[in-house]
Design a protein around this motif. Sequence first.
Motif, PDB file in Angstrom:
ATOM      1  N   MET A  76       0.842  -1.200   0.000  1.00 28.54           N
ATOM      2  CA  MET A  76       0.000   0.000   0.000  1.00 28.54           C
ATOM      3  C   MET A  76       0.876   1.247   0.000  1.00 28.54           C
ATOM      4  SD  MET A  76      -1.352   0.450   3.927  1.00 28.54           S
ATOM      5  CE  MET A  76      -2.151  -1.133   4.129  1.00 28.54           C
ATOM      6  N   LEU A  77       0.471   2.193  -0.803  1.00 26.22           N
ATOM      7  CA  LEU A  77       1.094   3.514  -0.795  1.00 26.22           C
ATOM      8  C   LEU A  77       0.375   4.353   0.245  1.00 26.22           C
ATOM      9  CD1 LEU A  77       1.453   4.168  -4.642  1.00 26.22           C
ATOM     10  CD2 LEU A  77       3.284   3.605  -3.025  1.00 26.22           C
ATOM     11  N   GLN A  78       1.112   5.027   1.099  1.00 27.17           N
ATOM     12  CA  GLN A  78       0.485   5.759   2.189  1.00 27.17           C
ATOM     13  C   GLN A  78       0.997   7.187   2.282  1.00 27.17           C
ATOM     14  OE1 GLN A  78       1.587   2.731   4.853  1.00 27.17           O
ATOM     15  NE2 GLN A  78       3.628   3.538   5.287  1.00 27.17           N
ATOM     16  N   SER A  79       0.093   8.045   2.722  1.00 31.91           N
ATOM     17  CA  SER A  79       0.412   9.455   2.937  1.00 31.91           C
ATOM     18  C   SER A  79      -0.411   9.943   4.111  1.00 31.91           C
ATOM     19  CB  SER A  79       0.104  10.288   1.689  1.00 31.91           C
ATOM     20  OG  SER A  79       0.354  11.661   1.923  1.00 31.91           O
ATOM     21  N   GLY A  80       0.257  10.226   5.222  1.00 35.05           N
ATOM     22  CA  GLY A  80      -0.458  10.680   6.410  1.00 35.05           C
ATOM     23  C   GLY A  80      -1.411   9.623   6.919  1.00 35.05           C
ATOM     24  N   SER A  81      -2.692   9.965   7.014  1.00 32.51           N
ATOM     25  CA  SER A  81      -3.695   9.059   7.566  1.00 32.51           C
ATOM     26  C   SER A  81      -4.379   8.207   6.507  1.00 32.51           C
ATOM     27  CB  SER A  81      -4.766   9.867   8.312  1.00 32.51           C
ATOM     28  OG  SER A  81      -5.455  10.718   7.399  1.00 32.51           O
ATOM     29  N   LYS A  82      -3.907   8.293   5.262  1.00 28.64           N
ATOM     30  CA  LYS A  82      -4.554   7.544   4.184  1.00 28.64           C
ATOM     31  C   LYS A  82      -3.552   6.661   3.459  1.00 28.64           C
ATOM     32  CE  LYS A  82      -8.150  11.010   3.407  1.00 28.64           C
ATOM     33  NZ  LYS A  82      -8.840  11.876   2.411  1.00 28.64           N
ATOM     34  N   ALA A  83      -4.083   5.592   2.854  1.00 28.46           N
ATOM     35  CA  ALA A  83      -3.253   4.689   2.069  1.00 28.46           C
ATOM     36  C   ALA A  83      -4.094   4.109   0.936  1.00 28.46           C
ATOM     37  CB  ALA A  83      -2.684   3.575   2.945  1.00 28.46           C
ATOM     38  N   PHE A  84      -3.411   3.586  -0.084  1.00 27.71           N
ATOM     39  CA  PHE A  84      -4.113   3.104  -1.285  1.00 27.71           C
ATOM     40  C   PHE A  84      -3.413   1.871  -1.829  1.00 27.71           C
ATOM     41  CE2 PHE A  84      -4.561   3.194  -5.962  1.00 27.71           C
ATOM     42  CZ  PHE A  84      -5.938   3.031  -6.050  1.00 27.71           C
ATOM     43  N   TYR A  85      -4.225   0.926  -2.273  1.00 29.85           N
ATOM     44  CA  TYR A  85      -3.701  -0.298  -2.904  1.00 29.85           C
ATOM     45  C   TYR A  85      -4.435  -0.532  -4.216  1.00 29.85           C
ATOM     46  CZ  TYR A  85      -3.420  -5.283  -4.020  1.00 29.85           C
ATOM     47  OH  TYR A  85      -3.271  -6.480  -4.677  1.00 29.85           O
ATOM     48  N   ALA A  86      -3.716  -0.920  -5.261  1.00 30.83           N
ATOM     49  CA  ALA A  86      -4.332  -1.249  -6.543  1.00 30.83           C
ATOM     50  C   ALA A  86      -3.569  -2.378  -7.197  1.00 30.83           C
ATOM     51  CB  ALA A  86      -4.355  -0.025  -7.461  1.00 30.83           C
ATOM     52  N   ASN A  87      -4.320  -3.255  -7.842  1.00 33.00           N
ATOM     53  CA  ASN A  87      -3.709  -4.375  -8.557  1.00 33.00           C
ATOM     54  C   ASN A  87      -4.632  -4.770  -9.703  1.00 33.00           C
ATOM     55  OD1 ASN A  87      -1.909  -6.469  -9.163  1.00 33.00           O
ATOM     56  ND2 ASN A  87      -3.107  -7.918  -7.949  1.00 33.00           N
ATOM     57  N   ALA A  88      -4.074  -4.927 -10.877  1.00 38.61           N
ATOM     58  CA  ALA A  88      -4.877  -5.265 -12.061  1.00 38.61           C
ATOM     59  C   ALA A  88      -4.394  -6.566 -12.668  1.00 38.61           C
ATOM     60  CB  ALA A  88      -4.798  -4.146 -13.098  1.00 38.61           C
ATOM     61  N   SER A  89      -5.345  -7.400 -13.088  1.00 37.33           N
ATOM     62  CA  SER A  89      -5.042  -8.626 -13.810  1.00 37.33           C
ATOM     63  C   SER A  89      -5.969  -8.703 -15.012  1.00 37.33           C
ATOM     64  CB  SER A  89      -5.235  -9.850 -12.900  1.00 37.33           C
ATOM     65  OG  SER A  89      -6.601  -9.981 -12.539  1.00 37.33           O
ATOM     66  N   ILE A  90      -5.887  -9.788 -15.745  1.00 37.87           N
ATOM     67  CA  ILE A  90      -6.731  -9.938 -16.934  1.00 37.87           C
ATOM     68  C   ILE A  90      -8.204  -9.992 -16.553  1.00 37.87           C
ATOM     69  CG2 ILE A  90      -7.299 -11.465 -18.862  1.00 37.87           C
ATOM     70  CD1 ILE A  90      -4.416 -12.366 -18.906  1.00 37.87           C
ATOM     71  N   ASN A  91      -8.505 -10.613 -15.415  1.00 33.79           N
ATOM     72  CA  ASN A  91      -9.897 -10.845 -15.043  1.00 33.79           C
ATOM     73  C   ASN A  91     -10.503  -9.781 -14.145  1.00 33.79           C
ATOM     74  OD1 ASN A  91      -9.899 -13.343 -16.438  1.00 33.79           O
ATOM     75  ND2 ASN A  91      -8.909 -14.330 -14.687  1.00 33.79           N
ATOM     76  N   GLN A  92      -9.670  -9.021 -13.425  1.00 38.04           N
ATOM     77  CA  GLN A  92     -10.249  -8.083 -12.477  1.00 38.04           C
ATOM     78  C   GLN A  92      -9.279  -6.970 -12.110  1.00 38.04           C
ATOM     79  OE1 GLN A  92     -11.101 -10.687  -9.151  1.00 38.04           O
ATOM     80  NE2 GLN A  92      -9.179 -10.193  -8.144  1.00 38.04           N
ATOM     81  N   ILE A  93      -9.871  -5.904 -11.572  1.00 29.73           N
ATOM     82  CA  ILE A  93      -9.099  -4.785 -11.027  1.00 29.73           C
ATOM     83  C   ILE A  93      -9.477  -4.644  -9.563  1.00 29.73           C
ATOM     84  CG2 ILE A  93      -8.678  -2.307 -11.113  1.00 29.73           C
ATOM     85  CD1 ILE A  93      -9.345  -2.377 -14.077  1.00 29.73           C
ATOM     86  N   CYS A  94      -8.477  -4.621  -8.702  1.00 30.83           N
ATOM     87  CA  CYS A  94      -8.725  -4.506  -7.270  1.00 30.83           C
ATOM     88  C   CYS A  94      -8.169  -3.181  -6.761  1.00 30.83           C
ATOM     89  CB  CYS A  94      -8.080  -5.676  -6.530  1.00 30.83           C
ATOM     90  SG  CYS A  94      -8.239  -5.560  -4.735  1.00 30.83           S
ATOM     91  N   LYS A  95      -9.013  -2.417  -6.079  1.00 28.16           N
ATOM     92  CA  LYS A  95      -8.592  -1.158  -5.467  1.00 28.16           C
ATOM     93  C   LYS A  95      -9.145  -1.085  -4.046  1.00 28.16           C
ATOM     94  CE  LYS A  95      -8.643   1.486  -9.823  1.00 28.16           C
ATOM     95  NZ  LYS A  95      -9.238   2.654 -10.519  1.00 28.16           N
ATOM     96  N   LEU A  96      -8.283  -0.728  -3.106  1.00 25.48           N
ATOM     97  CA  LEU A  96      -8.702  -0.565  -1.724  1.00 25.48           C
ATOM     98  C   LEU A  96      -8.203   0.774  -1.196  1.00 25.48           C
ATOM     99  CD1 LEU A  96      -7.929  -4.102  -0.225  1.00 25.48           C
ATOM    100  CD2 LEU A  96     -10.174  -3.174  -0.792  1.00 25.48           C
TER     101      LEU A  96
END
Length: 253
Positions: A76-96
């Motif tokens: 996860m990439l984080q900045s202060g009190s927030k963070a973000f995760y992303a991952n893409a494949s052929i079948n799906q895109i995941c973002k949190l």
Amino acid sequence: MKLKYYIFILQVLFLSFTKSSSCFSQNKFSECVGTWYRYDKWENASLQISAISDSLSHFSIHATSGAQNDYIDGLMLQSGSKAFYANASINQICKLHFELHGDSIISIQNDPKSNCGKTDVSFCGKYFRKESNNFLIQYSLLDLGYFLNNEQDSLFRNDVKEFYDLFVDASQILTQNFDDVYITKGKVRGLEKEKACIVVQNAYNSQFWAAVVDNKRILYFTNNPDNKRELPRYIKDWGNNFKNYKVVFMNTN
């Protein structure tokens, strides 16, 4: 050796406490290492965070939904009190999206167009720092949407007595429809033959007909004197999913 072992344990506990306090006081994800917990009657989860740098952490989540479970991990990439995760494949895109709230909660929100995991298990929700059932939400059938007001819920609770919680425990997934009466069906993901229920109610005269699965039995309840020894059509149709289960009439007096 025992003394060294105890000293090591104390050091670990101290480090965990100081990191946790720093996480809250500085409102920084990079300080929030350790395990966080999501509490729910049907959907528990644990989130593990390991800091790599001020802007990057590794995370993993083990989550359940009824009888199903799933797992996800990544950076996860984080900045202060927030963070973000992303991952893409052929079948799906995941973002949190991760965010700290107050001094004890991490809220994880899934991107609306995102699809994470291999099952219907969700990784989203509120994660608490402490491992305690004190955070477990206690539901009523009114909270879950079976009834419109406290009077209806209280009437049902008084009639089914100690079996009220069986209906609550079987209500992870609800379907509702109207066919002269209000029909609400509940079940638990992956445990449809073990945890399921139905509540049928006539809102005009407070009559109800209800059934719940209990150890391969169907417990049937009603306050309608004409149906105390005979199942109405709605309950019969629902009961076809449990043909080998014995029906117990609970209101025969």
